[in-house]
Design an enzyme around this catalytic site. Structure first.
Site, PDB file in Angstrom:
ATOM      1  N   ASP A   1       0.853  -1.193   0.000  1.00  0.00           N
ATOM      2  CA  ASP A   1       0.000   0.000   0.000  1.00  0.00           C
ATOM      3  C   ASP A   1       0.890   1.245   0.000  1.00  0.00           C
ATOM      4  O   ASP A   1       1.891   1.314   0.702  1.00  0.00           O
ATOM      5  CB  ASP A   1      -0.925  -0.006   1.215  1.00  0.00           C
ATOM      6  N   ILE A   2       0.494   2.223  -0.814  1.00  0.00           N
ATOM      7  CA  ILE A   2       1.307   3.440  -0.956  1.00  0.00           C
ATOM      8  C   ILE A   2       1.255   4.303   0.312  1.00  0.00           C
ATOM      9  O   ILE A   2       2.140   5.128   0.543  1.00  0.00           O
ATOM     10  CB  ILE A   2       0.846   4.251  -2.196  1.00  0.00           C
TER      11      ILE A   2
ATOM     12  N   ASN B   1     -12.942  -3.017   2.618  1.00  0.00           N
ATOM     13  CA  ASN B   1     -13.848  -1.879   2.702  1.00  0.00           C
ATOM     14  C   ASN B   1     -14.831  -2.000   1.539  1.00  0.00           C
ATOM     15  O   ASN B   1     -14.416  -2.084   0.377  1.00  0.00           O
ATOM     16  CB  ASN B   1     -13.066  -0.561   2.608  1.00  0.00           C
TER      17      ASN B   1
ATOM     18  N   GLY C   1     -15.272   3.319   3.724  1.00  0.00           N
ATOM     19  CA  GLY C   1     -13.864   3.658   3.537  1.00  0.00           C
ATOM     20  C   GLY C   1     -13.269   3.224   2.218  1.00  0.00           C
ATOM     21  O   GLY C   1     -12.067   3.404   1.989  1.00  0.00           O
ATOM     22  N   GLN C   2     -14.084   2.645   1.324  1.00  0.00           N
ATOM     23  CA  GLN C   2     -13.518   2.215   0.043  1.00  0.00           C
ATOM     24  C   GLN C   2     -13.255   3.428  -0.846  1.00  0.00           C
ATOM     25  O   GLN C   2     -14.123   4.293  -1.017  1.00  0.00           O
ATOM     26  CB  GLN C   2     -14.472   1.240  -0.675  1.00  0.00           C
ATOM     27  N   SER C   3     -12.056   3.497  -1.384  1.00  0.00           N
ATOM     28  CA  SER C   3     -11.700   4.610  -2.267  1.00  0.00           C
ATOM     29  C   SER C   3     -11.329   4.135  -3.669  1.00  0.00           C
ATOM     30  O   SER C   3     -11.392   4.909  -4.616  1.00  0.00           O
ATOM     31  CB  SER C   3     -10.548   5.424  -1.671  1.00  0.00           C
TER      32      SER C   3
ATOM     33  N   HIS D   1     -10.272  -5.410  -3.288  1.00  0.00           N
ATOM     34  CA  HIS D   1      -8.947  -5.716  -2.756  1.00  0.00           C
ATOM     35  C   HIS D   1      -9.065  -6.039  -1.281  1.00  0.00           C
ATOM     36  O   HIS D   1      -9.935  -5.529  -0.583  1.00  0.00           O
ATOM     37  CB  HIS D   1      -7.974  -4.553  -2.965  1.00  0.00           C
ATOM     38  N   LEU D   2      -8.161  -6.890  -0.828  1.00  0.00           N
ATOM     39  CA  LEU D   2      -8.034  -7.208   0.602  1.00  0.00           C
ATOM     40  C   LEU D   2      -6.847  -6.423   1.132  1.00  0.00           C
ATOM     41  O   LEU D   2      -5.765  -6.465   0.537  1.00  0.00           O
ATOM     42  CB  LEU D   2      -7.726  -8.697   0.793  1.00  0.00           C
TER      43      LEU D   2
HETATM   44  P1  AMP Z   1      -9.662   1.364  -0.043  1.00  0.00           P
HETATM   45  O1  AMP Z   1      -9.731   2.733   0.596  1.00  0.00           O
HETATM   46  O2  AMP Z   1     -10.121   0.247   0.842  1.00  0.00           O
HETATM   47  O3  AMP Z   1     -10.350   1.390  -1.386  1.00  0.00           O
HETATM   48  O4  AMP Z   1      -8.141   1.060  -0.287  1.00  0.00           O
HETATM   49  C1  AMP Z   1      -7.415   1.623  -1.329  1.00  0.00           C
HETATM   50  C2  AMP Z   1      -5.980   1.620  -0.922  1.00  0.00           C
HETATM   51  O5  AMP Z   1      -5.190   1.835  -2.064  1.00  0.00           O
HETATM   52  C3  AMP Z   1      -5.615   2.706   0.093  1.00  0.00           C
HETATM   53  O6  AMP Z   1      -5.126   2.097   1.283  1.00  0.00           O
HETATM   54  C4  AMP Z   1      -4.534   3.515  -0.611  1.00  0.00           C
HETATM   55  O7  AMP Z   1      -3.511   3.942   0.246  1.00  0.00           O
HETATM   56  C5  AMP Z   1      -4.040   2.529  -1.657  1.00  0.00           C
HETATM   57  N1  AMP Z   1      -3.447   3.120  -2.832  1.00  0.00           N
HETATM   58  C6  AMP Z   1      -3.899   4.191  -3.536  1.00  0.00           C
HETATM   59  N2  AMP Z   1      -3.102   4.422  -4.601  1.00  0.00           N
HETATM   60  C7  AMP Z   1      -2.129   3.486  -4.557  1.00  0.00           C
HETATM   61  C8  AMP Z   1      -1.005   3.184  -5.384  1.00  0.00           C
HETATM   62  N3  AMP Z   1      -0.704   3.916  -6.475  1.00  0.00           N
HETATM   63  N4  AMP Z   1      -0.208   2.152  -5.048  1.00  0.00           N
HETATM   64  C9  AMP Z   1      -0.498   1.404  -3.952  1.00  0.00           C
HETATM   65  N5  AMP Z   1      -1.549   1.626  -3.143  1.00  0.00           N
HETATM   66  C10 AMP Z   1      -2.357   2.651  -3.446  1.00  0.00           C
END
Ligand code: AMP
Length: 113
Positions: free
Chosen positions: A30-31, A86, A92-94, A99-100
């Site tokens: 995760d970034i 999420n 909290g899903q973004s 994804h897990l």
């Molecule tokens: P969610 O909020 O559950 O949808 O998780 C999305 C995750 O993706 C978050 O924890 C972000 O920090 C992560 N994320 C966003 N952009 C990147 C990226 N370019 N590389 C790796 N992780 C990312």
């Protein structure tokens, strides 16, 4: 058609710290890590969120869960980790590509926020 962020990572159009890949899934760091170990276990098939998955996705979903356990073992996480999905923006899903989250390496409180 617009690709999801994770499709672009799967296609190697944008860089990511890939720690594992097979024909069904990819695992990246995760970034913005929320724990010393924070991985994202991502199916290559685009399923926007868990509640969009159907019976035909059961092998993929099983693969992701088993992979989580295997990776935790390979990383020596001592059987101490948390998996989070999420589902939906209010949860909290973004990124709308299932994804897990695999989190480990610090005390993880319950209930989560
Ligand atoms: P969610 O909020 O559950 O949808 O998780 C999305 C995750 O993706 C978050 O924890 C972000 O920090 C992560 N994320 C966003 N952009 C990147 C990226 N370019 N590389 C790796 N992780 C990312």
């Amino acid at each position: 058609m617009t690709l999801t962020l994770f499709e672009k990572i799967i296609n190697k159009e944008i860089p990511a710290d890939i720690i594992y890949e097979d024909e069904i899934s990819i695992v990246i760091k995760d970034i913005s890590p929320q724990a010393p170990t924070h991985l994202l276990i991502i199916p290559k098939k685009v399923i926007p969120k868990l509640s969009d998955a159907s019976k035909k996705d059961k092998d993929i979903l099983g693969h992701l869960m088993l992979l989580a356990g295997r990776i935790a073992e390979e990383l020596g996480l001592d059987e101490t980790f948390r998996l989070v999905v999420n589902n939906g923006a209010a949860a909290g899903q973004s990124v709308f590509h299932l994804h897990l989250h695999l989190l480990s390496g610090r005390p993880l409180n319950w209930p989560p926020g």
